[in-house]
Design a protein around this motif. Structure first.
Motif: not given
Length: 117
Positions: A20-26
């Motif tokens: 989820c954090r990787f998604l938000v970062r992108d």
């Protein structure tokens, strides 16, 4: 989440929060993505944090309480993911995979809670 899913729930909830954090970062830097992303980061991290706290239980009542919070946070994560999916066409499949994982985590937690009753 890889196709060969892990069955260690502590690891699985960690991977969910990480992804989820990787998604938000992108995601594109917009007001809605930023706000919804912050909420997703909080709720997705809380799934695993409450599960881990429950494992260090003070008793069955505390374990059940923590698992219910964890399940609630998984459901909330689904909500934020659905909002993000509606506004980010280029990430449809990636977000859908996270929505499905949140749903599976919720079902697993429900099953554990039901066995404790």
């Amino acid at each position: 989440m890889p196709k060969n899913k892990t069955y260690d729930l502590e690891v699985r909830t960690f991977l969910f929060a990480r992804d989820c954090r990787f998604l938000v970062r992108d995601l594109k830097n917009t007001i809605s993505n930023n706000e919804d992303g912050k909420q997703l980061i909080r709720s997705s991290g809380s799934v695993g944090a409450n599960y881990i706290e429950g494992n260090e239980k003070l008793g069955d009542k505390d374990l059940k309480f923590r698992l219910k919070i964890s399940r609630k946070e998984a459901k909330e994560s689904e909500y934020w993911l659905k909002l993000l999916k509606a506004l980010n066409e280029q990430y449809q499949e990636r977000i859908q995979n996270l929505i499905e994982e949140a749903g599976e985590l919720r079902k697993i937690l429900s099953s554990i809670i039901n066995k404790l009753s």
